[in-house]
Design an enzyme around this catalytic site. Structure first.
Site, PDB file in Angstrom:
ATOM      1  N   ILE A 166     -24.319  19.590   3.937  1.00  0.00           N
ATOM      2  CA  ILE A 166     -23.351  20.576   3.632  1.00  0.00           C
ATOM      3  C   ILE A 166     -22.180  20.411   4.881  1.00  0.00           C
ATOM      4  O   ILE A 166     -22.265  19.902   6.055  1.00  0.00           O
ATOM      5  CB  ILE A 166     -23.632  22.112   3.969  1.00  0.00           C
ATOM      6  N   LYS A 192     -29.300  19.417   5.872  1.00  0.00           N
ATOM      7  CA  LYS A 192     -28.435  18.938   7.129  1.00  0.00           C
ATOM      8  C   LYS A 192     -27.063  19.613   6.976  1.00  0.00           C
ATOM      9  O   LYS A 192     -26.280  19.428   6.215  1.00  0.00           O
ATOM     10  CB  LYS A 192     -28.401  17.224   6.686  1.00  0.00           C
ATOM     11  N   THR A 193     -27.172  20.218   8.268  1.00  0.00           N
ATOM     12  CA  THR A 193     -25.723  20.946   8.364  1.00  0.00           C
ATOM     13  C   THR A 193     -24.629  19.984   9.126  1.00  0.00           C
ATOM     14  O   THR A 193     -25.009  18.915   9.270  1.00  0.00           O
ATOM     15  CB  THR A 193     -26.212  22.201   9.353  1.00  0.00           C
ATOM     16  N   GLU A 268     -19.807  17.657  -4.525  1.00  0.00           N
ATOM     17  CA  GLU A 268     -18.689  18.555  -4.377  1.00  0.00           C
ATOM     18  C   GLU A 268     -17.915  17.890  -3.348  1.00  0.00           C
ATOM     19  O   GLU A 268     -17.911  18.061  -2.098  1.00  0.00           O
ATOM     20  CB  GLU A 268     -19.028  20.202  -4.097  1.00  0.00           C
ATOM     21  N   CYS A 302     -11.586  22.741   0.131  1.00  0.00           N
ATOM     22  CA  CYS A 302     -11.645  21.742  -0.848  1.00  0.00           C
ATOM     23  C   CYS A 302     -10.628  22.067  -1.920  1.00  0.00           C
ATOM     24  O   CYS A 302      -9.967  21.182  -2.418  1.00  0.00           O
ATOM     25  CB  CYS A 302     -13.046  21.337  -1.158  1.00  0.00           C
ATOM     26  N   GLU A 399      -5.422  14.676   0.769  1.00  0.00           N
ATOM     27  CA  GLU A 399      -6.059  15.915   1.320  1.00  0.00           C
ATOM     28  C   GLU A 399      -5.749  16.027   2.812  1.00  0.00           C
ATOM     29  O   GLU A 399      -6.094  15.270   3.534  1.00  0.00           O
ATOM     30  CB  GLU A 399      -7.340  15.912   0.878  1.00  0.00           C
TER      31      GLU A 399
HETATM   32  P1  NAD Z   1     -17.641  14.477   5.817  1.00  0.00           P
HETATM   33  O1  NAD Z   1     -17.720  14.291   4.254  1.00  0.00           O
HETATM   34  O2  NAD Z   1     -17.794  13.114   6.506  1.00  0.00           O
HETATM   35  O3  NAD Z   1     -18.748  15.335   6.024  1.00  0.00           O
HETATM   36  C1  NAD Z   1     -19.543  16.339   5.512  1.00  0.00           C
HETATM   37  C2  NAD Z   1     -21.212  16.362   5.631  1.00  0.00           C
HETATM   38  O4  NAD Z   1     -21.599  14.858   5.430  1.00  0.00           O
HETATM   39  C3  NAD Z   1     -21.458  16.534   7.042  1.00  0.00           C
HETATM   40  O5  NAD Z   1     -22.726  17.185   7.080  1.00  0.00           O
HETATM   41  C4  NAD Z   1     -21.628  14.992   7.573  1.00  0.00           C
HETATM   42  O6  NAD Z   1     -22.479  14.947   8.647  1.00  0.00           O
HETATM   43  C5  NAD Z   1     -22.085  14.617   6.471  1.00  0.00           C
HETATM   44  N1  NAD Z   1     -22.009  12.932   6.436  1.00  0.00           N
HETATM   45  C6  NAD Z   1     -20.934  12.182   7.031  1.00  0.00           C
HETATM   46  N2  NAD Z   1     -21.336  10.895   6.624  1.00  0.00           N
HETATM   47  C7  NAD Z   1     -22.424  10.857   6.284  1.00  0.00           C
HETATM   48  C8  NAD Z   1     -23.021   9.716   5.743  1.00  0.00           C
HETATM   49  N3  NAD Z   1     -22.781   8.315   5.901  1.00  0.00           N
HETATM   50  N4  NAD Z   1     -24.246   9.839   4.907  1.00  0.00           N
HETATM   51  C9  NAD Z   1     -24.679  11.301   4.758  1.00  0.00           C
HETATM   52  N5  NAD Z   1     -24.162  12.285   5.272  1.00  0.00           N
HETATM   53  C10 NAD Z   1     -23.017  11.872   6.027  1.00  0.00           C
HETATM   54  O7  NAD Z   1     -16.160  15.054   6.332  1.00  0.00           O
HETATM   55  P2  NAD Z   1     -15.606  15.326   7.571  1.00  0.00           P
HETATM   56  O8  NAD Z   1     -15.781  13.861   8.406  1.00  0.00           O
HETATM   57  O9  NAD Z   1     -16.287  16.574   8.165  1.00  0.00           O
HETATM   58  O10 NAD Z   1     -14.227  15.768   7.247  1.00  0.00           O
HETATM   59  C11 NAD Z   1     -13.192  14.750   6.524  1.00  0.00           C
HETATM   60  C12 NAD Z   1     -12.474  15.092   5.690  1.00  0.00           C
HETATM   61  O11 NAD Z   1     -13.481  15.633   4.481  1.00  0.00           O
HETATM   62  C13 NAD Z   1     -11.676  16.419   5.999  1.00  0.00           C
HETATM   63  O12 NAD Z   1     -10.409  16.256   6.527  1.00  0.00           O
HETATM   64  C14 NAD Z   1     -11.499  17.003   4.630  1.00  0.00           C
HETATM   65  O13 NAD Z   1     -10.363  16.343   4.130  1.00  0.00           O
HETATM   66  C15 NAD Z   1     -12.731  16.494   3.763  1.00  0.00           C
HETATM   67  N6  NAD Z   1     -13.840  17.627   3.604  1.00  0.00           N
HETATM   68  C16 NAD Z   1     -14.013  18.047   2.304  1.00  0.00           C
HETATM   69  C17 NAD Z   1     -14.800  19.159   2.225  1.00  0.00           C
HETATM   70  C18 NAD Z   1     -14.930  19.974   1.018  1.00  0.00           C
HETATM   71  O14 NAD Z   1     -15.473  20.949   0.799  1.00  0.00           O
HETATM   72  N7  NAD Z   1     -14.628  19.044  -0.231  1.00  0.00           N
HETATM   73  C19 NAD Z   1     -15.358  19.769   3.449  1.00  0.00           C
HETATM   74  C20 NAD Z   1     -15.351  19.241   4.517  1.00  0.00           C
HETATM   75  C21 NAD Z   1     -14.308  18.122   4.779  1.00  0.00           C
END
Ligand code: NAD
Length: 500
Positions: A166, A192-193, A268, A302, A399
């Site tokens: 998440i 995994k948070t 999502e 999102c 985004e």
């Molecule tokens: P992210 O997608 O990297 O992180 C979301 C989750 O995925 C976190 O728990 C993170 O630890 C995990 N994650 C990251 N890399 C991973 C990997 N290689 N394998 C498995 N899990 C992994 O998002 P972010 O870096 O926090 O934010 C970046 C951009 O993502 C933001 O600027 C925004 O545009 C977008 N975002 C979208 C949402 C949504 O609800 N759609 C939520 C957060 C961020």
């Protein structure tokens, strides 16, 4: 006025004590195998709130082993469905008992306003748990009238161990949307948070155990994506993955799942959702709704309505009023009463948003409000509005995930349908009109998983949510989420000496 508050405010001391900073594995709070910890920061100041155990692949192995045992040996999947229902109902009661602490933790770790955490998100967490508690004893299969003398039953069984990853923007709601249906169906979970917001999930997971959840059924691992997250995606002992986050990371998650054991994945992901204001709209109402559609949760949604399409006949008035509304938006300490907008989650997002603002100016959009940081510490950004944006500008395509409204002008329904759909995303859309025909045409023509007509961000537990195109795979919430956590088994037996 909007920019004044955070510069001079002394941060309010959050009314909560931090109880849980370790990993939750097999019903116990434990240190990471490596002994490592990482800091979680207060977005108001950038200062450390607490150090949290940093899980990596070794901890994921331990958590998956515990979940496997809890699933394979029971009792959770074999308890009566009504007992599972009651655990989830008791959990919802405990959430309400501790609502103030949970809301304060969420606001401290994330920066969202206390009004939002306490007034909306904690109640929605409890509501979502009761919704899925209600489903636990109503999941049943069917009997197929097969050709020939066969009795054919279709059973719906839990998939097994669900891995769930998440993001940081709605830590409690993402917990609810993922853990609720998974547990109602009888699965075990490794969650995994997000590394930015580990605290609230640990707290509520402790309540789930107080409510009677057997050990190992829910395991919570705090840690980083490329280590803990990737290990969960690749694990051969995980039967299903659910991920919410960015589109780029979603592609990695899907690939890791495919290369390991082909576990099914629901995603999502991001969006660049259109909010369309027709020329018959009440402009004051449209301005207010469009404002909330993009600025809600510091713009970190999102499904943010981040492309505001406005009909040319009401465009000038709309821009003027949107500017005034953004300038009135109260930015400040999210614990302070009356504040509408807190800080962004962290320095990385803060800098990224300001880069987008610069790119908007450089590409020739008209900056009508905001455009800079607010105050001089923490990650606050002024509510920012661009007018006269063009579809090909980065601020209209990518985004931003921040408090930045991009207003575009259009002159007809056909035109706005084409332009609204000309994106890789398809998560949500908003339509604001008094006309039934425009509402019907647009809600069918827009390629998005949700269309809100004359409303926005309505998130009842029963309404399915998810994306078209690169905004995702599958749906969460409602009955649709149950399908993500169930296997379908056909059982065929001959009917001998049939009297029929
Ligand atoms: P992210 O997608 O990297 O992180 C979301 C989750 O995925 C976190 O728990 C993170 O630890 C995990 N994650 C990251 N890399 C991973 C990997 N290689 N394998 C498995 N899990 C992994 O998002 P972010 O870096 O926090 O934010 C970046 C951009 O993502 C933001 O600027 C925004 O545009 C977008 N975002 C979208 C949402 C949504 O609800 N759609 C939520 C957060 C961020």
């Amino acid at each position: 006025a909007a920019a004044a508050a955070p510069a001079t405010d002394e941060p309010i001391q959050p009314p909560v004590e931090i109880k849980y900073t370790q990993l939750l594995i097999n019903g116990n709070f434990v240190d990471a195998a490596s002994g490592k910890t990482f800091p979680t920061l207060d977005p108001r100041t950038g200062e450390v709130i607490a150090r949290v155990a940093e899980g990596d692949s070794e901890d994921i192995n331990r958590a998956v082993a515990a979940a496997r045992r809890a699933f394979d040996e029971g009792p959770w999947p074999r308890m009566t469905a009504y007992e599972r229902c009651r655990v989830l109902l008791r959990f919802a009661d405990l959430i309400e008992r501790d609502a103030e602490e949970i809301a304060a933790l969420e606001t401290w770790d994330n920066g969202k306003t206390l009004a939002q955490s306490a007034g909306a998100e904690v109640p929605m967490l409890a509501r979502c748990m009761r919704y899925y508690a209600g489903w636990a004893d109503k999941i049943h299969g069917l009997v197929v009238p097969a050709d020939g003398p066969h009795h054919v039953q279709v059973l719906h069984e839990p998939v097994g161990v669900a891995g769930q990853i998440i993001p940081w923007n709605f830590p409690l709601l993402m917990f609810a949307w993922k853990v609720g249906p998974a547990l109602a169906c009888g699965n075990a979970v490794v969650l995994k948070t997000a590394e930015q917001t580990p605290l609230s999930a640990l707290y509520v997971a402790s309540l789930l155990h107080e409510a009677g959840l057997p050990d190992g059924v829910l395991n919570v691992v705090s840690g980083f994506g490329p280590t803990a997250g990737a290990a969960l995606c690749s694990h051969m002992g995980v039967d299903k993955l659910a991920f919410t986050g960015s589109t780029g990371t979603g592609q990695i998650v899907l690939e890791l799942a495919a290369r390991s054991n082909l576990k099914p994945v629901t995603l999502e992901l991001g969006g660049k959702s259109p909010f369309i204001v027709m020329d018959d709209a009440d402009v004051d109402q449209a301005v207010e709704l469009a404002h909330h559609a993009v600025f809600f949760n510091q713009g970190q949604c999102c499904c943010a309505g981040s492309r505001t399409f406005v009909h040319e006949r009401v465009y000038d008035e709309f821009v003027e009023k949107s500017k005034a509304r953004a300038q009135k938006r109260v930015v400040g300490d999210p614990f302070r009463y009356g504040v509408e907008q807190g800080p962004q989650i962290d320095e990385e997002q803060f800098k990224k948003i300001l880069r987008y603002v610069r790119s908007g100016v450089d590409s020739g959009a008209t900056l009508v409000a905001g455009g800079d940081r607010a105050g001089n510490r923490g990650f606050y950004i002024q509510p920012t509005v661009f007018a006269d944006a063009k579809d090909e500008m980065k601020i209209a395509k990518e985004e931003i995930f921040g408090p930045v409204q991009t207003i575009l002008k259009f002159s007809g329904v056909e035109e706005v349908i084409l332009r609204a759909n000309a994106t890789q995303y398809g998560l949500a859309a908003g339509v604001f009109t008094k006309g039934l025909d425009a509402a019907n045409t647009l809600s069918r023509a827009l390629r998005a998983g949700t269309v809100w007509v004359n409303c926005y961000d309505v998130f009842d537990a029963g309404i399915p949510f998810g994306g078209y195109k690169m905004s995702g795979v599958g749906r969460e919430k409602g009955i649709y989420a149950l399908r993500n956590y169930l296997q379908t088994k056909a059982v065929v037996t001959p009917i001998r000496d049939a009297a029929w």
